[in-house]
Scaffold this active site. Structure first.
Site, PDB file in Angstrom:
ATOM      1  N   LYS A  54      31.862  25.358  17.234  1.00  0.00           N
ATOM      2  CA  LYS A  54      31.475  23.765  17.706  1.00  0.00           C
ATOM      3  C   LYS A  54      32.879  23.022  17.277  1.00  0.00           C
ATOM      4  O   LYS A  54      33.337  22.241  18.074  1.00  0.00           O
ATOM      5  CB  LYS A  54      30.153  23.439  17.062  1.00  0.00           C
ATOM      6  CG  LYS A  54      28.885  24.220  17.484  1.00  0.00           C
ATOM      7  CD  LYS A  54      27.635  23.517  16.770  1.00  0.00           C
ATOM      8  CE  LYS A  54      26.550  24.280  17.527  1.00  0.00           C
ATOM      9  NZ  LYS A  54      25.429  24.065  16.749  1.00  0.00           N
ATOM     10  N   GLN A  98      23.302  21.934  11.110  1.00  0.00           N
ATOM     11  CA  GLN A  98      22.916  23.203  11.659  1.00  0.00           C
ATOM     12  C   GLN A  98      21.566  23.727  11.009  1.00  0.00           C
ATOM     13  O   GLN A  98      21.396  23.765   9.837  1.00  0.00           O
ATOM     14  CB  GLN A  98      24.055  23.800  11.436  1.00  0.00           C
ATOM     15  CG  GLN A  98      23.977  25.306  11.938  1.00  0.00           C
ATOM     16  CD  GLN A  98      24.232  25.509  13.523  1.00  0.00           C
ATOM     17  OE1 GLN A  98      24.639  24.629  13.866  1.00  0.00           O
ATOM     18  NE2 GLN A  98      23.999  26.577  13.932  1.00  0.00           N
ATOM     19  N   ASP A 121      21.670  16.710  18.970  1.00  0.00           N
ATOM     20  CA  ASP A 121      20.811  17.884  18.987  1.00  0.00           C
ATOM     21  C   ASP A 121      19.742  17.480  19.738  1.00  0.00           C
ATOM     22  O   ASP A 121      18.787  18.269  20.298  1.00  0.00           O
ATOM     23  CB  ASP A 121      20.370  18.658  17.898  1.00  0.00           C
ATOM     24  CG  ASP A 121      21.189  19.628  17.354  1.00  0.00           C
ATOM     25  OD1 ASP A 121      21.824  20.398  17.945  1.00  0.00           O
ATOM     26  OD2 ASP A 121      21.516  19.850  16.169  1.00  0.00           O
TER      27      ASP A 121
END
Ligand code: L34
Length: 290
Positions: A54, A98, A121
Site C-alpha cells: 500500500k 491494518q 477502510d
C-alpha cells in the site's frame, strides 16, 4: 470452456495510473499531497507485506505515506492515543489500521476511534451506515475493488444472481450490500452463504457471479459452479508459504467464463481502492477548509 482470466494486477495498475494523473492536477491546484498514515501493529509477516504494498503504491501515485509500527504488546489505550494524534494531524488525510490486531486489543474501540472523514477502510459505523443508504463518502476497499473488476471486465451485474460466500464485516457483508444497491455494477439479486448455510453447493450452483470470501483454501470446487459463471476469489490463504485463494482455481477455470487469480486478482484492487479513498479524503479535507 476455459475461463478468461480477470487481470486484477493489470486493472489495478491502470487505476493507479489514472489516479496519479488526478493527484498531480489536485496538487497543482491546491498544493496538497494526499497522505495515508498506515498503522501496523506487531510483526505479522503477511500484514507487513500488504502494508508495504500500500505504501509503495501511494508513492508511485504521487501520494505520501507514513508508517506507524507499535509493538505487538501495545495496549488499546496506546493505540487510541496514536489514532487521536493522527486524527488531529491536518497533514494526514487517510488512516488505515491494518487487521488483524493482536488479541489484547479491543479492535472495535480502535476502529471506531478513527475519525470518519479519514476512515479510508470505511470500517466506521458512520461510513458503513452511509454505504448501506447509498450515500457513501468512502466505499470499503475490497468489495469496491471487486466491483471495479466486474466493471472493467464488462461483467453484466444488473439482474444477475450474485452469491457471496462469507459474511465478514470487511468483505462478505459490505460486498452483498454493494451488489444489491441501485447503481452501476449493482442491481443484482444477492444471496449470502456462510458456515451455517444448509446445502451451500446447491445455492452456489445458482450463481451467475460467485464471490468467495471464506478464508479456506480450495473451498469452492468445480461442481459448485454453474457453467459460464463469473468467479471472484477474495481468499488470501497461506499454504506452505504460498498464497492461495478460496477457489480450486485449476478445476473451476474449466467451468467458469471469467475468473480472478490469486495472487494478481482482488489483492491489488484492494490496494488501488485504498489509494482512491485516500485521494477522496484529501479532497474532502480541502473542501472542509475552504
Ligand atoms: N484494515 N486490514 C485493513 N484493511 C484491509 O483492506 C485489509 N486487507 C486484508 C487484511 N487486513 C486488512 C488487505 O489489505 C487483506 N488485504 C490484502 C491487501 C493486499 C493484498 C492481499 C491482501 C495483496 O497485495 N495481494 C497480492 C499478493 C501479495 C503477496 O505476495 O503476498 C495479490 O496479488 O493478491
Amino acid at each position: 470452456m476455459t475461463a478468461e482470466i480477470i487481470d486484477g494486477k493489470g486493472i489495478a495498475a491502470t487505476i493507479r495510473q489514472e489516479l496519479a494523473v488526478d493527484v498531480k492536477v489536485f496538487h497543482a491546484e491546491t498544493g496538497v499531497t494526499p497522505h495515508l498514515a498506515a498503522v501496523l501493529v506487531g510483526d505479522d509477516p503477511a500484514s507487513a507485506v500488504y502494508v508495504r504494498n500500500k505504501q509503495r503504491a501511494c508513492e508511485v501515485a504521487g501520494m505520501k505515506s507514513s508508517l506507524h509500527t507499535p509493538p505487538a504488546e501495545t495496549s488499546t489505550d496506546e493505540l487510541l492515543d496514536l489514532i487521536q494524534r493522527l486524527n488531529e494531524d491536518s497533514t494526514v488525510h487517510g488512516i488505515l489500521v491494518q487487521l488483524p490486531l493482536p488479541d489484547q486489543i479491543d479492535e472495535l474501540r480502535v476502529l471506531d476511534a478513527v475519525v470518519p472523514t479519514k476512515d479510508v477502510d470505511a470500517f466506521h459505523p458512520d461510513n458503513v451506515g452511509r454505504m448501506i443508504q447509498g450515500r457513501a463518502r468512502f466505499l470499503p476497499c475490497t468489495p469496491h475493488g471487486v466491483q471495479e473488476l466486474l466493471r472493467r471486465s464488462n461483467v453484466e451485474v444488473a439482474g444477475s444472481h450474485a452469491v457471496v460466500i462469507g459474511r465478514s464485516e470487511i468483505v462478505g457483508k459490505p460486498m452483498a450490500a454493494l451488489l444489491v444497491q441501485k447503481g452501476d455494477e449493482a442491481n443484482a439479486t444477492v444471496t449470502i452463504c456462510h458456515s451455517r448455510t444448509r446445502d451451500l453447493p446447491s445455492i452456489v450452483r445458482l450463481a451467475d457471479i460467485v464471490v468467495a470470501a471464506i478464508g479456506q483454501p480450495k473451498f469452492v470446487t468445480a461442481d459448485m459452479i454453474k457453467p459460464g459463471a463469473v468467479v471472484i476469489d477474495v481468499g488470501v490463504n497461506r499454504v506452505d508459504g504460498k498464497l492461495v485463494g478460496d477457489v480450486d482455481y485449476d478445476a473451476v477455470r474449466e467451468v467458469a467464463s471469467k475468473i480472478t487469480p490469486v495472487p494478481g486478482g482482488v489483492g491489488p484492487m484492494t490496494i488501488a481502492m485504498v489509494l482512491r479513498n485516500t485521494f477522496t479524503a484529501a479532497k474532502l479535507s480541502v473542501n472542509a477548509d475552504g
